[in-house]
Design a protein around this motif. Structure first.
Motif, PDB file in Angstrom:
ATOM      1  N   GLY A  41      37.828  21.689  44.917  1.00 16.64           N
ATOM      2  CA  GLY A  41      38.651  22.787  45.388  1.00 16.64           C
ATOM      3  C   GLY A  41      39.964  22.931  44.632  1.00 16.64           C
ATOM      4  N   ALA A  42      40.185  22.078  43.637  1.00 17.37           N
ATOM      5  CA  ALA A  42      41.427  22.114  42.861  1.00 17.37           C
ATOM      6  C   ALA A  42      41.274  23.022  41.643  1.00 17.37           C
ATOM      7  CB  ALA A  42      41.803  20.713  42.411  1.00 17.37           C
ATOM      8  N   ASN A  43      42.348  23.679  41.259  1.00 22.00           N
ATOM      9  CA  ASN A  43      42.350  24.541  40.073  1.00 22.00           C
ATOM     10  C   ASN A  43      42.681  23.706  38.841  1.00 22.00           C
ATOM     11  OD1 ASN A  43      41.786  27.210  41.190  1.00 22.00           O
ATOM     12  ND2 ASN A  43      43.689  26.903  42.297  1.00 22.00           N
ATOM     13  N   VAL A  44      41.644  23.057  38.286  1.00 20.45           N
ATOM     14  CA  VAL A  44      41.880  22.074  37.225  1.00 20.45           C
ATOM     15  C   VAL A  44      40.920  22.150  36.042  1.00 20.45           C
ATOM     16  CG1 VAL A  44      42.930  20.368  38.774  1.00 20.45           C
ATOM     17  CG2 VAL A  44      40.451  20.357  38.420  1.00 20.45           C
ATOM     18  N   LEU A  45      39.943  23.046  36.068  1.00 19.87           N
ATOM     19  CA  LEU A  45      38.935  23.016  35.001  1.00 19.87           C
ATOM     20  C   LEU A  45      39.539  23.218  33.613  1.00 19.87           C
ATOM     21  CD1 LEU A  45      35.826  24.748  36.605  1.00 19.87           C
ATOM     22  CD2 LEU A  45      36.313  22.312  36.308  1.00 19.87           C
ATOM     23  N   ARG A  88      41.927  21.816  32.420  1.00 18.45           N
ATOM     24  CA  ARG A  88      42.395  20.519  31.930  1.00 18.45           C
ATOM     25  C   ARG A  88      41.258  19.547  31.641  1.00 18.45           C
ATOM     26  NH1 ARG A  88      46.498  19.000  36.345  1.00 18.45           N
ATOM     27  NH2 ARG A  88      46.497  21.068  37.227  1.00 18.45           N
ATOM     28  N   GLY A  89      40.017  20.027  31.782  1.00 21.42           N
ATOM     29  CA  GLY A  89      38.870  19.170  31.542  1.00 21.42           C
ATOM     30  C   GLY A  89      38.625  18.937  30.064  1.00 21.42           C
ATOM     31  N   ILE A  90      37.737  18.010  29.798  1.00 22.93           N
ATOM     32  CA  ILE A  90      37.372  17.670  28.418  1.00 22.93           C
ATOM     33  C   ILE A  90      36.204  18.547  27.996  1.00 22.93           C
ATOM     34  CG2 ILE A  90      36.483  15.859  26.912  1.00 22.93           C
ATOM     35  CD1 ILE A  90      37.930  13.854  28.748  1.00 22.93           C
ATOM     36  N   VAL A  91      36.359  19.225  26.861  1.00 20.51           N
ATOM     37  CA  VAL A  91      35.282  20.073  26.352  1.00 20.51           C
ATOM     38  C   VAL A  91      34.369  19.258  25.459  1.00 20.51           C
ATOM     39  CG1 VAL A  91      36.542  22.244  26.533  1.00 20.51           C
ATOM     40  CG2 VAL A  91      36.686  20.925  24.437  1.00 20.51           C
ATOM     41  N   GLY A  92      33.121  19.685  25.427  1.00 21.45           N
ATOM     42  CA  GLY A  92      32.140  18.994  24.595  1.00 21.45           C
ATOM     43  C   GLY A  92      30.876  19.814  24.496  1.00 21.45           C
ATOM     44  N   ASP A  93      29.805  19.113  24.197  1.00 21.82           N
ATOM     45  CA  ASP A  93      28.522  19.744  23.927  1.00 21.82           C
ATOM     46  C   ASP A  93      27.448  18.867  24.546  1.00 21.82           C
ATOM     47  OD1 ASP A  93      26.016  19.779  22.228  1.00 21.82           O
ATOM     48  OD2 ASP A  93      27.071  21.479  21.359  1.00 21.82           O
ATOM     49  N   GLY A 108      23.454  20.979  22.873  1.00 23.26           N
ATOM     50  CA  GLY A 108      23.737  22.235  22.194  1.00 23.26           C
ATOM     51  C   GLY A 108      24.470  23.266  23.025  1.00 23.26           C
ATOM     52  N   GLU A 109      24.775  22.947  24.276  1.00 21.69           N
ATOM     53  CA  GLU A 109      25.465  23.889  25.158  1.00 21.69           C
ATOM     54  C   GLU A 109      26.924  23.469  25.308  1.00 21.69           C
ATOM     55  OE1 GLU A 109      24.711  26.161  29.360  1.00 21.69           O
ATOM     56  OE2 GLU A 109      23.547  24.394  28.925  1.00 21.69           O
ATOM     57  N   PRO A 110      27.881  24.390  25.042  1.00 23.58           N
ATOM     58  CA  PRO A 110      29.288  24.034  25.224  1.00 23.58           C
ATOM     59  C   PRO A 110      29.607  23.882  26.711  1.00 23.58           C
ATOM     60  CG  PRO A 110      29.098  26.349  24.632  1.00 23.58           C
ATOM     61  CD  PRO A 110      27.714  25.759  24.561  1.00 23.58           C
ATOM     62  N   VAL A 111      30.297  22.785  27.051  1.00 26.15           N
ATOM     63  CA  VAL A 111      30.596  22.482  28.446  1.00 26.15           C
ATOM     64  C   VAL A 111      32.027  21.988  28.583  1.00 26.15           C
ATOM     65  CG1 VAL A 111      28.208  21.885  29.031  1.00 26.15           C
ATOM     66  CG2 VAL A 111      29.781  20.097  28.270  1.00 26.15           C
ATOM     67  N   VAL A 112      32.497  21.986  29.824  1.00 29.68           N
ATOM     68  CA  VAL A 112      33.750  21.323  30.177  1.00 29.68           C
ATOM     69  C   VAL A 112      33.421  20.359  31.313  1.00 29.68           C
ATOM     70  CG1 VAL A 112      34.482  23.125  31.808  1.00 29.68           C
ATOM     71  CG2 VAL A 112      36.184  21.589  30.796  1.00 29.68           C
ATOM     72  N   ALA A 113      33.991  19.155  31.240  1.00 30.71           N
ATOM     73  CA  ALA A 113      33.833  18.172  32.312  1.00 30.71           C
ATOM     74  C   ALA A 113      35.046  18.262  33.221  1.00 30.71           C
ATOM     75  CB  ALA A 113      33.707  16.765  31.731  1.00 30.71           C
ATOM     76  N   SER A 114      34.812  18.443  34.499  1.00 29.72           N
ATOM     77  CA  SER A 114      35.917  18.518  35.447  1.00 29.72           C
ATOM     78  C   SER A 114      36.721  17.224  35.398  1.00 29.72           C
ATOM     79  CB  SER A 114      35.389  18.727  36.867  1.00 29.72           C
ATOM     80  OG  SER A 114      36.450  18.582  37.795  1.00 29.72           O
ATOM     81  N   PRO A 115      38.050  17.324  35.386  1.00 32.44           N
ATOM     82  CA  PRO A 115      38.858  16.107  35.346  1.00 32.44           C
ATOM     83  C   PRO A 115      38.856  15.329  36.670  1.00 32.44           C
ATOM     84  CG  PRO A 115      40.289  18.023  35.448  1.00 32.44           C
ATOM     85  CD  PRO A 115      38.877  18.531  35.309  1.00 32.44           C
ATOM     86  N   ILE A 116      38.296  15.908  37.736  1.00 35.67           N
ATOM     87  CA  ILE A 116      38.308  15.221  39.037  1.00 35.67           C
ATOM     88  C   ILE A 116      37.047  14.365  39.224  1.00 35.67           C
ATOM     89  CG2 ILE A 116      38.490  15.499  41.523  1.00 35.67           C
ATOM     90  CD1 ILE A 116      40.828  16.998  40.819  1.00 35.67           C
ATOM     91  N   TYR A 117      35.886  15.022  39.387  1.00 36.95           N
ATOM     92  CA  TYR A 117      34.659  14.269  39.653  1.00 36.95           C
ATOM     93  C   TYR A 117      33.704  14.241  38.466  1.00 36.95           C
ATOM     94  CZ  TYR A 117      36.237  14.455  44.492  1.00 36.95           C
ATOM     95  OH  TYR A 117      36.972  14.342  45.637  1.00 36.95           O
ATOM     96  N   LYS A 118      34.106  14.842  37.358  1.00 38.18           N
ATOM     97  CA  LYS A 118      33.396  14.767  36.069  1.00 38.18           C
ATOM     98  C   LYS A 118      32.121  15.590  35.961  1.00 38.18           C
ATOM     99  CE  LYS A 118      36.518  11.705  35.020  1.00 38.18           C
ATOM    100  NZ  LYS A 118      37.816  12.218  35.376  1.00 38.18           N
ATOM    101  N   GLN A 119      31.845  16.527  36.889  1.00 39.17           N
ATOM    102  CA  GLN A 119      30.686  17.400  36.709  1.00 39.17           C
ATOM    103  C   GLN A 119      30.912  18.261  35.475  1.00 39.17           C
ATOM    104  OE1 GLN A 119      32.168  17.122  39.716  1.00 39.17           O
ATOM    105  NE2 GLN A 119      30.578  16.636  41.198  1.00 39.17           N
ATOM    106  N   LEU A 148      25.795  21.501  35.403  1.00 31.65           N
ATOM    107  CA  LEU A 148      24.613  20.848  34.859  1.00 31.65           C
ATOM    108  C   LEU A 148      24.054  19.775  35.787  1.00 31.65           C
ATOM    109  CD1 LEU A 148      25.681  22.419  32.432  1.00 31.65           C
ATOM    110  CD2 LEU A 148      24.941  20.555  30.998  1.00 31.65           C
ATOM    111  N   GLU A 149      24.895  19.199  36.635  1.00 30.00           N
ATOM    112  CA  GLU A 149      24.424  18.169  37.564  1.00 30.00           C
ATOM    113  C   GLU A 149      23.863  18.758  38.858  1.00 30.00           C
ATOM    114  OE1 GLU A 149      26.887  16.307  34.610  1.00 30.00           O
ATOM    115  OE2 GLU A 149      27.421  17.945  35.942  1.00 30.00           O
ATOM    116  N   ASP A 150      24.265  19.965  39.213  1.00 35.66           N
ATOM    117  CA  ASP A 150      23.800  20.619  40.441  1.00 35.66           C
ATOM    118  C   ASP A 150      23.686  22.117  40.158  1.00 35.66           C
ATOM    119  OD1 ASP A 150      23.383  21.792  42.926  1.00 35.66           O
ATOM    120  OD2 ASP A 150      24.935  20.618  43.947  1.00 35.66           O
ATOM    121  N   GLU A 151      22.508  22.565  39.788  1.00 33.93           N
ATOM    122  CA  GLU A 151      22.312  23.951  39.358  1.00 33.93           C
ATOM    123  C   GLU A 151      22.489  24.975  40.474  1.00 33.93           C
ATOM    124  OE1 GLU A 151      19.120  24.739  36.724  1.00 33.93           O
ATOM    125  OE2 GLU A 151      19.550  22.993  35.478  1.00 33.93           O
ATOM    126  N   SER A 152      22.682  24.525  41.716  1.00 36.30           N
ATOM    127  CA  SER A 152      22.957  25.471  42.801  1.00 36.30           C
ATOM    128  C   SER A 152      24.443  25.848  42.837  1.00 36.30           C
ATOM    129  CB  SER A 152      22.544  24.876  44.154  1.00 36.30           C
ATOM    130  OG  SER A 152      23.408  23.809  44.518  1.00 36.30           O
TER     131      SER A 152
END
Length: 105
Positions: free
Chosen positions: A47-51, A53-58, A61-72, A82-86
């Motif tokens: 529920g935090a506005n933090v994405l 500040r996440g770490i970007v990567g791949d 082959g898909e560009p992603v950001v990892a949430s700095p809180i729980y790492k999804q 990617l961990e919960d497609e719903s």
């Protein structure tokens, strides 16, 4: 939706993100190589506005950001988790025009 000029491309450090307020919404902008991506900044798990500040990567082959809180990981293309497609975050059309980042919101 109309495009909003948010910032200069050079204001965003390559391979990182920033947050901008676009039409009243917090939008996480990511500059990866010559591409710009825009997704909602709110992490749906914490529920935090933090994405932004996440770490970007791949991942595969898909560009992603990892949430700095729980790492999804969230796709910067589709917004899906990617961990919960719903679960997904909003995706905004973004482009670079004359050295400026434009976001449609």
């Amino acid at each position: 939706m109309s495009p909003h000029r948010v910032c200069r491309l050079d204001d965003i450090v390559p391979n990182s993100g920033v947050c901008a307020l676009v039409a009243g919404e917090q939008v996480a902008l990511f500059r990866i190589d010559a591409n710009i991506f825009a997704i909602g900044n709110r992490d749906p798990f914490s529920g935090a506005n933090v994405l932004s500040r996440g770490i970007v990567g791949d991942l595969k082959g898909e560009p992603v950001v990892a949430s700095p809180i729980y790492k999804q990981h969230f796709s910067l293309v589709s917004g899906r988790c990617l961990e919960d497609e719903s679960v997904a975050v909003p995706v905004y059309a973004a482009r670079i025009e004359e050295g400026f980042v434009l976001v449609e919101a």
